[in-house]
Scaffold this active site. Structure first.
Site, short mmCIF file in Angstrom:
data_model
loop_
_atom_site.label_atom_id
_atom_site.label_comp_id
_atom_site.label_asym_id
_atom_site.label_seq_id
_atom_site.Cartn_x
_atom_site.Cartn_y
_atom_site.Cartn_z
N TYR A 17 56.98 21.61 17.58
CA TYR A 17 57.46 22.68 16.72
C TYR A 17 57.47 22.40 15.23
CZ TYR A 17 59.30 24.62 21.12
OH TYR A 17 59.43 25.12 22.39
N ARG A 82 67.07 -9.17 14.68
CA ARG A 82 67.94 -8.08 15.13
C ARG A 82 68.63 -7.38 13.96
NH1 ARG A 82 66.63 -6.45 19.85
NH2 ARG A 82 68.73 -5.58 20.15
N HIS A 83 67.87 -7.24 12.88
CA HIS A 83 68.42 -6.59 11.68
C HIS A 83 67.28 -5.90 10.95
CE1 HIS A 83 70.73 -5.89 8.02
NE2 HIS A 83 71.81 -6.38 8.62
N ASP A 84 67.29 -4.56 10.93
CA ASP A 84 66.16 -3.83 10.38
C ASP A 84 66.03 -3.98 8.87
OD1 ASP A 84 68.51 -2.43 9.93
OD2 ASP A 84 67.69 -0.45 10.44
N SER A 109 73.47 -3.77 3.25
CA SER A 109 72.47 -2.95 3.95
C SER A 109 72.61 -1.48 3.63
CB SER A 109 72.58 -3.17 5.46
OG SER A 109 72.26 -4.49 5.80
N HIS A 156 78.68 48.84 20.00
CA HIS A 156 78.83 48.45 21.41
C HIS A 156 77.50 48.62 22.16
CE1 HIS A 156 83.15 48.78 20.54
NE2 HIS A 156 82.83 49.92 19.98
N GLN A 238 82.09 0.75 2.96
CA GLN A 238 80.74 0.20 3.07
C GLN A 238 79.71 1.33 3.08
OE1 GLN A 238 78.85 -2.05 6.66
NE2 GLN A 238 79.78 -3.60 5.33
N SER A 286 52.99 37.48 29.88
CA SER A 286 53.46 37.05 31.19
C SER A 286 52.27 36.61 32.02
CB SER A 286 54.20 38.19 31.89
OG SER A 286 54.41 37.90 33.27
N SER A 331 76.12 4.95 13.58
CA SER A 331 74.71 4.75 13.29
C SER A 331 73.77 5.42 14.29
CB SER A 331 74.41 3.25 13.22
OG SER A 331 73.03 3.05 12.96
N ARG A 335 71.32 8.84 13.64
CA ARG A 335 69.85 8.75 13.71
C ARG A 335 69.26 9.91 14.49
NH1 ARG A 335 67.51 3.22 13.13
NH2 ARG A 335 69.18 1.79 12.54
#
Length: 483
Positions: A17, A82-84, A109, A156, A238, A286, A331, A335
């Site tokens: 889409y 393990r830390h982007d 960060s 209505h 933070q 249809s 977090s 995302r």
């Protein structure tokens, strides 16, 4: 082994889409390219304020590699660390070696993650506002064109007094104007997290500038300006307050309700065969019933709008459970929920623009429905006309009541046409106004000030609201749906 995209789930928001521009705004290239620009802005500002150790060659190398992102290197480093953020600091440093030691200097960060989010959200809101302006402009042209075309009003979903096709469209436009106001307000209110450090105290930067508070404040202001914001939030933990997410998603959720309402009205009118959304030459309504012309675009708007309306719940809950200076349970949710909200709003707007651009009106069907209901509505006019001729109001009312019930029985019990007018004409009591009946049944005399209301609304409300967006309207292109 090559990757088969059909062997893995893909979000229909992007695969089916979303517009290319909105999908690109939430892409990895946009996100991580923005991180690098923030690191460059930080280093540039630190050097300009006299921080030693940041060379011109470091800045040159950083600037030359803002979009030169080696994802294989970054992904491998993230898998190990393990830390982007640190993974991308490492990847950036490899292509800008003179800057490797000063990238992310003094920052936490959230300097890149939160500030980048705010930039991406700002740019996303700009895309939505531009599309909403085009929808309002198209609907305004539609309202002007049909300003005086009488149509049966409904309350209505039962027949009520007449209005006009254009006046009904102004009801839609008015709500869209409020959505435009709300989106623009949220966009203009969006600030920058700025340079605040690990818990928002700027302690690391105060240390870098050897206790010079003025330099720290100058750094915050300069990075904010370099990043395209007029101001930053004065205090934060933070992260920037997740209350901000509520502020800019609320207008999107509210717009979802507007879009759902408009699309529902179009679906109802399509059932009455008075108005239809555009239908492509080779489109199939249809798989079994070849004659059908289903309002598929309007149905899509309703379907996606329901999703858009509920996403506000995610950010409300996230904002309510942020502990003290921060907690990380925001977090993963953010995302998903926030990009989905913008992507969904974008799809709804593109589809709505496509529908509005090609709305088809069937005046003869509209007129036939008016003629079937107008005799009942005109009875008050008959009574007034008879009184002017010297008739008794109460007696006239009784005559009309009896004839109306007889005509209604023909319609409801026998399935016949409304023959009230013929009955009135054949009744000797109404002979004094027999020659006036056709004039008393002119639909244009039942629409009140609807055309004048359309003119005033477009002139005094829509035109001023759209004036700041004249360049967007001038550059407008027809909405194209991916599917």
């Amino acid at each position: 082994m090559s990757f088969d995209p059909n062997a893995k789930y893909q979000s229909p928001l992007t695969s089916r889409y979303a517009s290319p521009e909105m999908a690109a705004n939430f892409s990895n290239n946009k996100r991580f390219g923005t991180w690098r620009r923030l690191w460059y802005n930080l280093a540039f500002a630190e050097k300009q304020l006299g921080l030693p150790g940041i060379t011109s060659s470091a800045l040159t190398q950083m600037q030359a590699n803002l979009d030169n992102i080696d994802y294989e290197v970054a992904n491998a480093e993230e898998k190990k660390r393990r830390h982007d953020v640190m993974a991308h600091v490492h990847a950036f440093g490899l292509v800008a070696p003179d800057a490797a030691g000063i990238i992310h200097l003094g920052a936490t960060s959230c300097f890149v993650t939160d500030n980048a989010d705010l930039i991406i959200f700002r740019d996303a809101m700009d895309l939505l506002i531009a599309k909403l302006v085009c929808v309002i402009n198209d609907l305004s042209l539609f309202a002007q064109k049909y300003r005086d075309l009488p149509t049966l009003g409904f309350t209505h979903f039962q027949p009520a007094q007449l209005t006009t096709v254009g006046k009904r469209a102004t009801l839609w436009i008015q709500e869209l104007l409020w959505d435009l106001r709300n989106m623009q307000r949220a966009r203009d209110d969006l600030g920058f997290r700025g340079v605040k450090g690990t818990t928002g105290t700027q302690a690391s930067f105060l240390s870098l500038f050897e206790g010079d508070h003025d330099k720290v404040e100058e750094l915050d202001a300069l990075v904010t300006e370099l990043s395209g914001f007029k101001e930053c939030y004065p205090v934060c933990g933070q992260t920037y307050s997740r209350k901000i997410d509520v502020d800019f998603l609320s207008p999107l959720s509210s717009f979802g309700a507007t879009a759902h309402r408009i699309a529902t009205d179009i679906r109802l009118l399509a059932n009455l065969k008075e108005i239809e959304e555009p239908f492509e030459k080779d489109q199939i309504g249809s798989s079994a019933m070849a004659y059908k012309r289903n309002p598929m675009r309007s149905e899509r708007i309703c379907s996606l709008s329901r999703h858009l309306m509920v996403l506000i719940g995610d950010v409300l809950q996230t904002a309510s459970v942020q502990w003290l200076e921060r907690t990380l349970d925001d977090s993963a949710n953010r995302r998903i929920s926030i990009p989905e909200a913008f992507l969904t709003a974008d799809i709804v707007l593109t589809t709505l623009q496509n529908v509005v651009e090609g709305l088809v009106v069937y005046p003869q069907v509209i007129n036939r429905r008016i003629r079937s209901e107008l005799p009942f509505m005109a009875t008050e006019n008959f009574i007034m006309a008879m009184v002017k001729k010297g008739g008794d109001r109460q007696e006239c009312h009784e005559q009309i009541r009896v004839l109306s019930h007889e005509a209604a029985a023909v319609v409801k019990q026998e399935g016949g046409e409304n023959d009230l007018i013929e009955r009135v004409k054949k009744t000797e009591y109404f002979a004094p106004i027999k020659n006036e009946l056709d004039a008393l049944l002119d639909p244009s005399t039942f629409i009140g000030r609807a055309p004048q209301q359309v003119d005033k609304f477009l002139r005094d409300y829509v035109a001023p609201a759209l004036a700041p967006y004249a360049s967007i309207i001038a550059a407008k292109k027809p909405a194209e749906l991916s599917v």
